[in-house]
Design a protein around this motif. Structure first.
Motif, PDB file in Angstrom:
ATOM      1  N   ARG A  14      -0.882  65.444  66.800  1.00 49.83           N
ATOM      2  CA  ARG A  14      -0.856  65.498  65.349  1.00 49.83           C
ATOM      3  C   ARG A  14       0.110  64.491  64.780  1.00 49.83           C
ATOM      4  N   ARG A  15       1.252  64.415  65.416  1.00 52.58           N
ATOM      5  CA  ARG A  15       2.261  63.504  64.890  1.00 52.58           C
ATOM      6  C   ARG A  15       1.769  62.060  64.950  1.00 52.58           C
ATOM      7  N   ARG A  16       0.988  61.790  65.971  1.00 55.57           N
ATOM      8  CA  ARG A  16       0.517  60.432  66.116  1.00 55.57           C
ATOM      9  C   ARG A  16      -0.524  60.092  65.051  1.00 55.57           C
ATOM     10  N   GLY A  17      -1.173  61.153  64.584  1.00 52.88           N
ATOM     11  CA  GLY A  17      -2.390  60.949  63.789  1.00 52.88           C
ATOM     12  C   GLY A  17      -2.299  59.945  62.665  1.00 52.88           C
ATOM     13  N   LEU A  18      -1.530  60.229  61.639  1.00 54.63           N
ATOM     14  CA  LEU A  18      -1.717  59.426  60.445  1.00 54.63           C
ATOM     15  C   LEU A  18      -0.468  58.770  59.879  1.00 54.63           C
ATOM     16  N   ALA A  19       0.660  59.430  60.028  1.00 56.15           N
ATOM     17  CA  ALA A  19       1.831  58.874  59.355  1.00 56.15           C
ATOM     18  C   ALA A  19       2.432  57.736  60.172  1.00 56.15           C
ATOM     19  N   GLY A  20       3.618  57.334  59.810  1.00 61.04           N
ATOM     20  CA  GLY A  20       4.242  56.178  60.442  1.00 61.04           C
ATOM     21  C   GLY A  20       4.504  56.374  61.930  1.00 61.04           C
ATOM     22  N   LEU A  21       4.926  55.312  62.551  1.00 55.95           N
ATOM     23  CA  LEU A  21       5.064  55.365  63.992  1.00 55.95           C
ATOM     24  C   LEU A  21       6.399  55.960  64.408  1.00 55.95           C
ATOM     25  N   ARG A  28       3.507  54.435  71.459  1.00 52.01           N
ATOM     26  CA  ARG A  28       3.291  53.169  70.790  1.00 52.01           C
ATOM     27  C   ARG A  28       2.034  52.471  71.342  1.00 52.01           C
ATOM     28  N   ASP A  31      -1.000  54.270  70.308  1.00 55.91           N
ATOM     29  CA  ASP A  31      -1.256  53.975  68.913  1.00 55.91           C
ATOM     30  C   ASP A  31      -1.939  52.635  68.743  1.00 55.91           C
ATOM     31  N   LEU A  32      -1.401  51.653  69.484  1.00 55.57           N
ATOM     32  CA  LEU A  32      -1.997  50.324  69.401  1.00 55.57           C
ATOM     33  C   LEU A  32      -3.446  50.360  69.838  1.00 55.57           C
ATOM     34  N   ILE A  35      -5.475  51.738  67.083  1.00 53.14           N
ATOM     35  CA  ILE A  35      -5.653  50.788  65.981  1.00 53.14           C
ATOM     36  C   ILE A  35      -6.735  49.772  66.316  1.00 53.14           C
TER      37      ILE A  35
ATOM     38  N   TYR B  90      -8.081  51.885  57.527  1.00 52.46           N
ATOM     39  CA  TYR B  90      -6.934  52.677  57.959  1.00 52.46           C
ATOM     40  C   TYR B  90      -6.068  51.883  58.938  1.00 52.46           C
ATOM     41  N   ALA B  91      -6.721  51.239  59.894  1.00 49.06           N
ATOM     42  CA  ALA B  91      -5.965  50.475  60.891  1.00 49.06           C
ATOM     43  C   ALA B  91      -5.094  49.422  60.209  1.00 49.06           C
ATOM     44  N   LYS B 160       2.821  59.288  51.367  1.00 49.19           N
ATOM     45  CA  LYS B 160       3.070  59.698  52.740  1.00 49.19           C
ATOM     46  C   LYS B 160       3.711  61.083  52.788  1.00 49.19           C
ATOM     47  N   ARG B 167       2.037  68.337  57.379  1.00 48.65           N
ATOM     48  CA  ARG B 167       2.229  68.384  58.812  1.00 48.65           C
ATOM     49  C   ARG B 167       3.342  69.345  59.198  1.00 48.65           C
ATOM     50  N   ASP B 173      -4.624  68.258  61.985  1.00 49.94           N
ATOM     51  CA  ASP B 173      -5.038  66.926  61.552  1.00 49.94           C
ATOM     52  C   ASP B 173      -6.381  66.912  60.838  1.00 49.94           C
TER      53      ASP B 173
END
Lengths: 321, 270, 123
Positions: A14-21, A28, A31-32, A35, B90-91, B160, B167, B173
């Motif tokens: 979940r944490r990885r899902g949408l917000a910042g890194l 990482r 995530d890449l 993307i 999004y990316a 954000k 969250r 999600d």
């Protein structure tokens, strides 16, 4: 999304899902990967249908090639033929430029209409709908309708002109070397005018009314207000209309194909219709590729010029959105 | 503002509206009477209208097949656009090495009109064995750069803190996506749906190039073909025109507001 | 169910209903029966007149059948699958009638011609 596949790393997912890194090399790199996975389909489509064809097209223009023949280096052969021996090419190029130069006519009309529907009269939304309606409809059908309106014997336009006493007998608009191109241009303006109007209207509505009020207090009349406030402030919209007009002249295939097929002779052939008939009627792909290169360079030059004239505002992309 | 009389404006706008509407009216009238082929001067109102030209067309051409083909292609294009553009958009809101180059690539692709790549695009499609196929017709339109940037802007506009708060509350999600992100990006989705629908529904040159099979023709192709096959049956031709125009016009009139905002944002971004 | 109440659902639902109703109507009326009458120049029913049925499409016209009128001057074609046709009647000594153009809303629609084919009395 990434999370929720199995329970243990669900929270992490979940944490990885949408917000910042969140720093951390494994996360990482995942995530890449995500993307690039998200970007991949779009990139692939643009690679297949834009970038590779563009290069292939350039290569093809320096080759002798047809579907059942191995490629052979041709040097500048096609370019020489095009520039020095092909009158039709020059005519289609010229037609394209005329087509483009006609855009201001439509834009002026569209501006007049936009100014009128920007007032607070009743039914302005109905007017807007009516003007805009011709733009999203299918161009092939528009071409058929206009072909008939221009008909020599039974067309509405000839009928009206005869009734008004302007002409004695019908003009074969689409079969005449003099009239065919203006006729096609008129139909094209008819279709795109609503789009110009909407663009200009958006520009007009972004002008703060306080400016007009202040000018009115200062004693400026309507014409002065228009010249000093309206025109400068809708400059970006105007240039955007020009860009649309330029693009339109390079892509107006449907209308020409249906209305005249490029004829009579090449009187209404634009570069794009000429390319189509060379490539897909005569199967001279290599030669058509050379014309396409010129077409593209011309497009680039004009887009660049329009961009410069607009001060980088129209046609430029606001990457920030 | 209303210090001046309104009637001159109405007069001017009515005349201009008439110029815009007459072609539509005339094609409708001719499709109902067919009289203009033979009568000169033409009459303004339809005399003894009938719908038999529509019946003729209905049995002369596989209209449903064309309609079906058009719908299939448009559905593929619209769905692919929304999904792929949202993903790419999004990316692009994230930071990653090569982001600048990717954006530059997208922007330069935007300067390549599809028309100038049509010959190799045809050859590539032929190599992939996609001539005469729905996918072949849909693929070049399956992602649009303008809409990628529309999505990017929409995603960036989502605060954000909203997502973080959700969250922290332990909202899963998928629920964040459906309850927060989707509603907030609705205008972007609408823009995307409208633009890709118009482009695919009206698309003519590309299907004309890659479709040879009569069974795979879309509405505009069918119309152009009908035009070239039957030249004397004008009433039927116009009936076909009306049948082709009506689905698009219905959708336009239903979703006018979205059409107009969609097209303007598409244009200002592109 | 609130999300169902919008103009898109109403419009396309309405269209779907209209199409459904139309198809039901077509199924109930597509036996392909044409009934009509042939009368003489004076208006009396004519027995034994030949009635010809011709198909008309956008491109061609071709004969699709013939029948004779009965004692009441009436004739019937069954099982046609046309939507645009012509009827012609003739009888030796009583003259010729038609061609009468008949356009139908769908193929094989049942029709009862209300105006009789009137023979012109020429020989």
């Amino acid at each position: 999304m990434a999370g929720g596949a199995d329970n243990a790393p669900a929270l992490e997912g979940r944490r990885r899902g949408l917000a910042g890194l969140i720093p951390g090399s494994r996360k990482r790199s995942r995530d890449l990967a995500l993307i690039w996975l998200f970007l991949a389909p779009s990139l692939a489509i643009f690679a297949i249908y834009r970038i590779v064809p563009l290069i292939w097209n350039a290569v093809l223009s320096f080759q002798f090639w047809s579907p059942y023949k191995p490629a052979e280096f041709a040097g500048l052969y096609h370019y020489e033929e095009m520039l020095f021996y092909d009158d039709a090419f020059w005519q289609t190029l010229w037609n394209t430029l005329i087509f483009m130069a006609s855009a201001p006519v439509g834009i002026v009309f569209a501006l007049a209409v936009a100014l009128l529907v920007d007032t607070n009269i009743r039914g302005r939304n109905v007017y807007r709908t009516i003007f805009f309606m011709s733009y999203p409809v299918m161009t092939v059908a528009v071409g058929i309708i206009w072909q008939w309106l221009f008909n020599e014997n039974v067309g509405l336009i000839n009928y009206v002109l005869i009734e008004l006493g302007i002409i004695d007998r019908g003009i074969p608009f689409l079969e005449s070397f003099d009239w065919a191109l203006p006729s096609v241009i008129l139909a094209s303006i008819w279709q795109v005018i609503g789009f110009y109007m909407i663009i200009l209207l958006t520009g007009l509505q972004s002008i703060p009314p306080s400016l007009y009020e202040a000018a009115a207090i200062d004693g400026a009349n309507a014409l002065q207000r228009f010249r000093r406030i309206t025109l400068p402030l809708i400059r970006p919209s105007l240039f955007l209309c020009f860009v649309v007009g330029i693009i339109n002249s390079f892509t107006a295939f449907d209308l020409i194909f249906v209305m005249t097929g490029g004829g009579p002779g090449h009187a209404t052939d634009l570069l794009i219709t000429y390319i189509y008939s060379i490539a897909f009627r005569l199967s001279k792909f290599d030669y058509a590729a050379a014309i396409t290169v010129v077409n593209f360079l011309l497009f680039l030059a004009l887009a660049f010029l329009a961009n410069r004239l607009a001060g980088g505002e129209a046609g430029a992309v606001k990457t920030g959105g | 503002m209303s210090r001046y009389p309104h009637w001159p404006i109405h007069l001017a706008l009515s005349i201009a509206s008439a110029a815009m509407l007459v072609p539509f009216y005339w094609v409708l009238k001719t499709s109902l009477t067919g009289e203009n082929i033979f009568t000169f001067p033409p009459s303004l109102l339809p005399e003894s209208p009938h719908i038999f030209y529509y019946v003729d067309v209905w049995y002369a051409i596989p209209f449903l097949r064309y309609l079906f083909n058009s719908i299939i292609v448009s559905v593929i294009v619209v769905v692919a656009n929304v999904v792929l553009n949202a993903m790419a958009g999004y990316a692009l809101t994230r930071d990653f090495p090569g982001k600048g180059a990717t954006i530059l690539l997208f922007l330069s692709c935007m300067m390549i009109p599809f028309q100038v790549t049509i010959i190799p695009a045809y050859l590539i499609t032929s190599e992939m064995g996609l001539l005469n196929s729905y996918v072949g017709m849909a693929l070049p339109l399956a992602s649009t750069i303008v809409c990628i940037f529309v999505f990017k802007a929409a995603f960036e506009a989502i605060p954000k803190s909203l997502i973080d708060a959700a969250r922290i509350d332990g909202v899963p999600d998928w629920m964040i996506v459906f309850r927060i992100i989707l509603p907030l990006t609705k205008p972007a989705i609408a823009t995307n749906v409208i633009l890709s629908f118009i482009w695919s529904w009206n698309s003519f040159l590309w299907p004309l190039v890659i479709v040879r099979d009569a069974q795979m023709q879309t509405l505009p192709l069918g119309l152009a073909r009908f035009l070239s096959v039957v030249e004397d049956t004008t009433g039927a031709l116009y009936a076909f025109c009306v049948m082709v125009l009506v689905p698009g016009l219905i959708i336009f009139l239903l979703a006018q507001k979205e059409f107009i905002t969609g097209l303007t944002s598409g244009a200002t971004k592109g | 169910m609130g999300w169902l109440k919008n103009r898109f659902v109403y419009t396309f639902g309405g269209i779907a209903l209209a199409i459904l109703a139309w198809n039901v109507w077509v199924v109930l009326n597509d036996d392909g029966i044409i009934r009509g009458e042939v009368v003489s120049a004076s208006g009396a029913p004519v027995e034994g007149a030949t009635v010809k049925l011709t198909e008309r499409t956008l491109l061609v016209a071709r004969p699709r059948g013939e029948t004779l009128t009965d004692a009441d001057g009436r004739f019937t074609f069954t099982g046609h699958d046309l939507h645009h046709l012509f009827l012609e009647a003739s009888k030796e000594g009583a003259g010729h009638a038609g061609p009468l153009e008949v356009r139908l809303y769908f193929k094989g629609e049942n029709v009862n011609l209300h105006t009789p084919l009137r023979l012109d009395g020429t020989t």
